[in-house]
Motif scaffolding. Sequence first.
Motif, PDB file in Angstrom:
ATOM      1  N   ALA A 161       0.830  -1.206   0.000  1.00 53.83           N
ATOM      2  CA  ALA A 161       0.000   0.000   0.000  1.00 53.83           C
ATOM      3  C   ALA A 161       0.864   1.256   0.000  1.00 53.83           C
ATOM      4  O   ALA A 161       0.580   2.234  -0.709  1.00 53.83           O
ATOM      5  N   HIS A 162       1.925   1.230   0.780  1.00 49.30           N
ATOM      6  CA  HIS A 162       2.844   2.364   0.862  1.00 49.30           C
ATOM      7  C   HIS A 162       3.532   2.586  -0.489  1.00 49.30           C
ATOM      8  O   HIS A 162       3.674   3.731  -0.944  1.00 49.30           O
ATOM      9  N   ARG A 190       1.350   4.359  -3.083  1.00 46.96           N
ATOM     10  CA  ARG A 190       1.230   5.812  -2.895  1.00 46.96           C
ATOM     11  C   ARG A 190       2.459   6.563  -3.411  1.00 46.96           C
ATOM     12  O   ARG A 190       2.351   7.720  -3.806  1.00 46.96           O
ATOM     13  N   ARG A 191       3.615   5.925  -3.380  1.00 48.40           N
ATOM     14  CA  ARG A 191       4.848   6.608  -3.782  1.00 48.40           C
ATOM     15  C   ARG A 191       5.421   6.057  -5.084  1.00 48.40           C
ATOM     16  O   ARG A 191       6.626   6.157  -5.340  1.00 48.40           O
ATOM     17  N   ALA A 213       1.428   7.148  -9.346  1.00 49.66           N
ATOM     18  CA  ALA A 213       1.047   6.875  -7.966  1.00 49.66           C
ATOM     19  C   ALA A 213      -0.462   6.788  -7.852  1.00 49.66           C
ATOM     20  O   ALA A 213      -1.201   7.410  -8.621  1.00 49.66           O
ATOM     21  N   THR A 261      -3.754   6.023  -4.723  1.00 48.42           N
ATOM     22  CA  THR A 261      -4.142   5.752  -3.344  1.00 48.42           C
ATOM     23  C   THR A 261      -4.891   4.427  -3.291  1.00 48.42           C
ATOM     24  O   THR A 261      -5.936   4.271  -3.940  1.00 48.42           O
ATOM     25  N   ARG A 270       0.447   2.703   7.435  1.00 47.09           N
ATOM     26  CA  ARG A 270       0.579   2.538   5.993  1.00 47.09           C
ATOM     27  C   ARG A 270      -0.721   2.069   5.350  1.00 47.09           C
ATOM     28  O   ARG A 270      -0.963   2.344   4.171  1.00 47.09           O
ATOM     29  N   GLY A 297      -3.558   3.166   6.402  1.00 46.31           N
ATOM     30  CA  GLY A 297      -4.428   4.337   6.359  1.00 46.31           C
ATOM     31  C   GLY A 297      -4.902   4.885   7.687  1.00 46.31           C
ATOM     32  O   GLY A 297      -5.589   5.909   7.712  1.00 46.31           O
TER      33      GLY A 297
END
Length: 474
Positions: free
Chosen positions: A61-62, A65-66, A74, A76, A191, A193
Motif C-alpha cells: 500500500a505504501h 502511494r509513492r 502513484a 491511493t 501505511r 491508512g
Amino acid sequence: MNQSHDLILIGGGVSGLVIASVAGQLGLDVVLIERREKLGGDCLHYGCVPSKTLIRSAAVAHQMRRADQYGLQAMTPKVDLGRVMDRVRASINTLGEHDDPERFRNYGVCVRFGMARFIDPHTVEVDGERIRGRRLVIATGSRPAMPPIPGLADIDYWTNETVFDQRQLPARLAVLGGGPVGVELAQAFARLGSRVTVLQRPSSLLPREDPEIARELARQLSEEGLSVATGSAVESIISGEGEILLQGRNAEGGFQVPADAVLVATGRRPQIDDLGLEAAGVAVENGLIRVDRRMRTSQRHIYACGDCCGPYPFTHVAEYQAGIIIANAVFRLPKRADYRVVPRVTYTAPELAHVGLTETQAQALGMAIEVARFPFRDVDRAVCDGDTAGSAKLVIHKGRLVGATLLGSQAGELIHELVLAMQARLKISQISAAIHAYPTRAQVHRRAVNTLYAPRLFSPRTRRLAGWIQRILP
C-alpha cells in the motif's frame, strides 16, 4: 497411571514441536500437551507469521502511494482490512500445515489438548487424567502483559492475540508501547491508512537498541506520518460518545489522545502461573523459570525453554534451546547454551537488526573499541532501489567484531554475515577481503570496515612509502 513415558512436553509452540518431532521419530514414548486446540504457538498464530504478512500488505500500500518516485503513476489504494486479514489467515493456514497434530501422531507422539498441571515432580494432570514421565519439558511461552491503567479494562482493547481478527480499519489508532511489536504494528496500520499515535513511557523507542540508530528509526517513522510520543505515561483511559480518550503526562505536562481503537503492546509475561510448579519443585526467579545452561530447572529431570525461562523472547532462541534439550534429555550429552551471538530484528521499514554489543554496552564494559559506520545512501544497490534510508554501525574490539546494528531495507537478511563473523571470531580484515557481489546491499559490510582502513592507507607515511617503491623498485 503406572506407565512412565520417556518424555512429556508441555507446550505446542516451536520448541515443543521441535523436540517432539525429533524424539518421536527416534522412537521415544512422547506425550505432547497443548492448552489451546491447535499447535504452532504464538509465533504461528499471533506473532511472527501474521505480523510479517500484515507488514507486507502494508508495504505494498505504501509503495502504491509513492510509485511516482519510480517513474510510475502513484495511486491511493482502497484498503479493505478484512481482505488484508484474510491474506494473513491464509499465511497462517499454509504454514500451519507443518504443525498438523496428525503429522506428529504419525511420528508416534501422543498429542493431547488441555491444561497441564503438575501433581508431583514426575506427574502432570490433564482433564482429570494423570500422566507420568521420566523427563519433562516446560515450553509454555508467554502472553501479553497488561499495564495497570485505570479504564483499560473497560474498553475492547487489542493485543497481538486479537489484532489479526479485526475487520475494520480504525481511523485513529493509539498504540501503547514502543517496543518491537508496538512499532511494527503501528507502522503497518499507518501505511494501511490509520492515523497512529505511539505512546511510549521510556524516553526512546526500542530502548534496548543502539540509541543513535533508534533515534534515526523514530525520525523515519515520524516522516511517514506516525505520531511518536516518547516519555509519555498514560494515566487513564475514558470511553464514551463513540471514541476513546487516553490521558497522561509527559515533560510538557498533561496530554490527551483521542482514538477509535487501542493496541496494547507493553511487553510479555511468562505463561507459568497455572502449571503447579510448586508441586513439581521447580524454582522461579524474577518471574521466569530458573534454568542452567543445559536448560535444566531446579529439578534436573525437568527442562524448560522459550519465553517461560528466557533470556530472550525470540522464536529462533526457543528453537535453539530445543536443540540443547534434545542433546541433554534425549542423547544425554552435556551440551550448554551459548548466547554470545544472538541476532534480533525489528521488522519496521527500514528494518533494524542487531547482534552482540551496542557501542554504549561495550564502553560500559571498559572495552577499547573502534566504531565503523557506513550509510546506505552510498551503497549503489540502495540507490538503484530508491531505498537509501539507514546505515550500518559496527563495533570492533582488537580487530574483531563484537557488535553490529543495521538500519535499512533487508537488514534482517544482511545481519547474518555479521552473525557468522562473530560466531567464527573472524577478523574484520576477512570481511573486507571477502568478495561481495555487485551491486548488492551486502557491500555495506565491506565498505563500513574499509572506512577504518582508508585513513591508514592514504596517510602521509603510506604515500611516502608508495613513492619510494616507485622510485627504487623496477
